[in-house]
Design a protein around this motif. Structure first.
Motif, PDB file in Angstrom:
ATOM      1  N   GLU A 139      16.433  46.021  65.294  1.00 26.92           N
ATOM      2  CA  GLU A 139      15.361  47.021  65.427  1.00 26.92           C
ATOM      3  C   GLU A 139      15.371  47.620  66.819  1.00 26.92           C
ATOM      4  OE1 GLU A 139      10.443  47.083  65.059  1.00 26.92           O
ATOM      5  OE2 GLU A 139      11.539  45.177  65.295  1.00 26.92           O
ATOM      6  N   ASN A 140      15.187  48.946  66.873  1.00 26.79           N
ATOM      7  CA  ASN A 140      15.052  49.633  68.149  1.00 26.79           C
ATOM      8  C   ASN A 140      13.661  50.242  68.238  1.00 26.79           C
ATOM      9  OD1 ASN A 140      15.393  52.539  69.648  1.00 26.79           O
ATOM     10  ND2 ASN A 140      16.562  50.945  70.666  1.00 26.79           N
ATOM     11  N   SER A 141      13.056  50.180  69.421  1.00 32.21           N
ATOM     12  CA  SER A 141      11.673  50.631  69.587  1.00 32.21           C
ATOM     13  C   SER A 141      11.512  52.133  69.344  1.00 32.21           C
ATOM     14  CB  SER A 141      11.170  50.276  70.987  1.00 32.21           C
ATOM     15  OG  SER A 141      11.982  50.891  71.987  1.00 32.21           O
ATOM     16  N   GLN A 143      14.121  54.095  67.428  1.00 33.25           N
ATOM     17  CA  GLN A 143      14.824  54.532  66.226  1.00 33.25           C
ATOM     18  C   GLN A 143      14.567  53.678  65.006  1.00 33.25           C
ATOM     19  OE1 GLN A 143      18.632  54.370  68.099  1.00 33.25           O
ATOM     20  NE2 GLN A 143      18.625  56.545  68.628  1.00 33.25           N
ATOM     21  N   GLY A 144      13.827  52.587  65.158  1.00 31.99           N
ATOM     22  CA  GLY A 144      13.442  51.784  64.005  1.00 31.99           C
ATOM     23  C   GLY A 144      14.495  50.763  63.595  1.00 31.99           C
ATOM     24  N   THR A 145      14.477  50.410  62.307  1.00 28.68           N
ATOM     25  CA  THR A 145      15.294  49.329  61.768  1.00 28.68           C
ATOM     26  C   THR A 145      16.767  49.713  61.682  1.00 28.68           C
ATOM     27  OG1 THR A 145      13.405  48.642  60.436  1.00 28.68           O
ATOM     28  CG2 THR A 145      15.542  47.747  59.820  1.00 28.68           C
ATOM     29  N   ARG A 147      19.403  49.470  59.400  1.00 29.05           N
ATOM     30  CA  ARG A 147      19.357  49.204  57.963  1.00 29.05           C
ATOM     31  C   ARG A 147      20.536  48.389  57.445  1.00 29.05           C
ATOM     32  NH1 ARG A 147      14.569  50.940  55.220  1.00 29.05           N
ATOM     33  NH2 ARG A 147      15.845  50.777  53.350  1.00 29.05           N
ATOM     34  N   ASN A 253      12.558  52.036  76.137  1.00 26.00           N
ATOM     35  CA  ASN A 253      13.464  51.855  75.007  1.00 26.00           C
ATOM     36  C   ASN A 253      13.999  50.423  74.992  1.00 26.00           C
ATOM     37  OD1 ASN A 253      15.214  52.221  72.878  1.00 26.00           O
ATOM     38  ND2 ASN A 253      16.640  53.530  73.990  1.00 26.00           N
ATOM     39  N   THR A 255      15.757  47.184  72.330  1.00 24.60           N
ATOM     40  CA  THR A 255      16.329  46.765  71.055  1.00 24.60           C
ATOM     41  C   THR A 255      16.081  45.277  70.851  1.00 24.60           C
ATOM     42  OG1 THR A 255      18.051  48.468  71.079  1.00 24.60           O
ATOM     43  CG2 THR A 255      18.445  46.553  69.691  1.00 24.60           C
ATOM     44  N   TYR A 302       5.641  42.584  60.763  1.00 27.48           N
ATOM     45  CA  TYR A 302       6.657  43.564  60.354  1.00 27.48           C
ATOM     46  C   TYR A 302       6.661  43.651  58.829  1.00 27.48           C
ATOM     47  CZ  TYR A 302      11.114  46.113  60.976  1.00 27.48           C
ATOM     48  OH  TYR A 302      12.093  47.082  61.015  1.00 27.48           O
ATOM     49  N   GLU A 304       8.710  46.183  55.808  1.00 29.72           N
ATOM     50  CA  GLU A 304       9.538  47.345  55.483  1.00 29.72           C
ATOM     51  C   GLU A 304      10.091  47.201  54.077  1.00 29.72           C
ATOM     52  OE1 GLU A 304      13.143  50.084  57.252  1.00 29.72           O
ATOM     53  OE2 GLU A 304      11.869  48.852  58.522  1.00 29.72           O
TER      54      GLU A 304
END
Length: 355
Positions: A139-141, A143-145, A147, A253, A255, A302, A304
């Motif tokens: 996960e990046n703060s 850009q998100g998950t 996948r 930023n 990760t 979390y 998703e």
């Protein structure tokens, strides 16, 4: 004389520290011998590392910066483990990447690091036994998950053993001063992350995209008047100075990385549990599932959804909550979750990292 006296005191303290480190090393060797006799193969123990550092921080009283204290003891623990058995840790290569930086930050420098590409192949490296552990970005703060990594967890016997947070700090590296730089190498993502700074300071300089920040640093180290946007570790590895520090537009930023391995972590007292579950096709199914966690007073950190890949428009959920599966209220909640959900699959209970 006063300065000399202080330096003499520091020398005496350093001698004491060294003597204690040597004593610690001898005890660590004995620990390794006991593990060998009892058939315990695990050298890196996530909950133990977390407890050691947390205990020392509690005694620190702010006299040493917490980041420095953690870094010091990470290296001490790394040195101790190296006396028992060398560890192989796979990360997303090439060397000098942020995955490499996260792996070295968590395991310490006295570890054998193995660069792997693409990232999902890190799972295969650990599954096959060619590496003891893997470090994968989840996960990046901004850009998100990640996948493909999240989906790979559905098809592996490996566990999440720990997590670590790595700030993404982009630096401008060059052997030339700022005014003499004629081209900049980097991956497209760092270029995007540093757009405002580059426009303000090097707006007319050519930007050349390459496959990684490590390759960028390597090229800039060999070409006069060239620069690279890369990590501090890349600066160290390729021996190219940082001419502009922390040039990214977003200073926070970060990760999050998972440490993956073949064994579940024991409780550390500061844990997180990750799992997949599917809900039945009925009204209020997800609400009912989340109600189980609320009733157990478990903090959901979390959630998703992702396609099940079994049936079109059918989804499963990835969730995380505070607590360890060995905690009674977590165990009871999971049992109740199995009654209202399908395919409840815990993929790790592990020490939480510190952002």
């Amino acid at each position: 004389m006063e300065l000399t006296e202080y330096r003499d005191q520091i020398n005496e303290i350093d001698d004491q520290i060294l003597a204690l480190l040597q004593k610690r090393a001898e005890v660590s060797k004995k620990v390794g011998a006991v593990k060998a006799e009892t058939g315990v193969a695990q050298v890196y123990v996530p909950h133990r590392q977390k407890q050691v550092i947390a205990r020392l921080m509690a005694q620190n009283e702010g006299k040493i910066p917490e980041d420095a204290l953690e870094a010091i003891w990470t290296e001490i623990l790394s040195a101790s483990r190296s006396l028992q058995e060398p560890e192989r840790v796979a990360f997303l290569g090439p060397v000098g990447s942020f995955g490499h930086l996260a792996a070295r930050y968590h395991f310490g420098a006295l570890t054998e690091f193995v660069p792997i590409h693409p990232q999902v192949d890190i799972f295969t490296e650990v599954e096959s036994g060619r590496a003891d552990y893997g470090v994968v970005a989840i996960e990046n703060s901004l850009q998100g998950t990640v996948r493909d990594v999240l989906e790979r967890f559905q098809h592996t016997p490996l566990w999440i053993c720990a997590e670590t947070f790595q700030p993404i700090k982009q630096h401008l590296l060059s052997k030339s001063p700022l005014t003499e730089i004629q081209c900049i190498y980097s991956h497209p993502q760092p270029f995007a992350q540093c757009r405002a700074w580059l426009s303000r300071h090097l707006g007319n300089v050519e930007q050349i995209e390459v496959v990684s920040t490590s390759e960028a640093a390597q090229r800039a180290s060999q070409e006069p008047s060239a620069a690279a946007i890369a990590s501090e570790l890349a600066s160290e590895i390729y021996q190219i100075p940082i001419v502009a520090n922390a040039i990214m537009d977003e200073p926070n930023n970060t990760t999050r990385f998972f440490i993956i391995g073949s064994q579940m972590s024991d409780p550390s007292g500061h844990d997180r549990t990750s799992l997949f579950f599917a809900v039945r096709d009925k009204i209020g199914a997800l609400h009912q599932a989340l109600g189980v966690l609320e009733k157990a007073q478990l903090s959901l950190t979390y959630l998703e959804s992702l396609p099940s890949r079994i049936k079109p428009w059918e989804y499963i959920f990835f969730a995380e909550m505070k607590g360890h599966i060995a905690d009674e209220r977590v165990l009871v909640a999971l049992e109740q979750l199995e009654e209202v959900c399908q395919n409840v699959n815990v993929i790790g209970s592990y020490p939480r990292g510190t952002p």
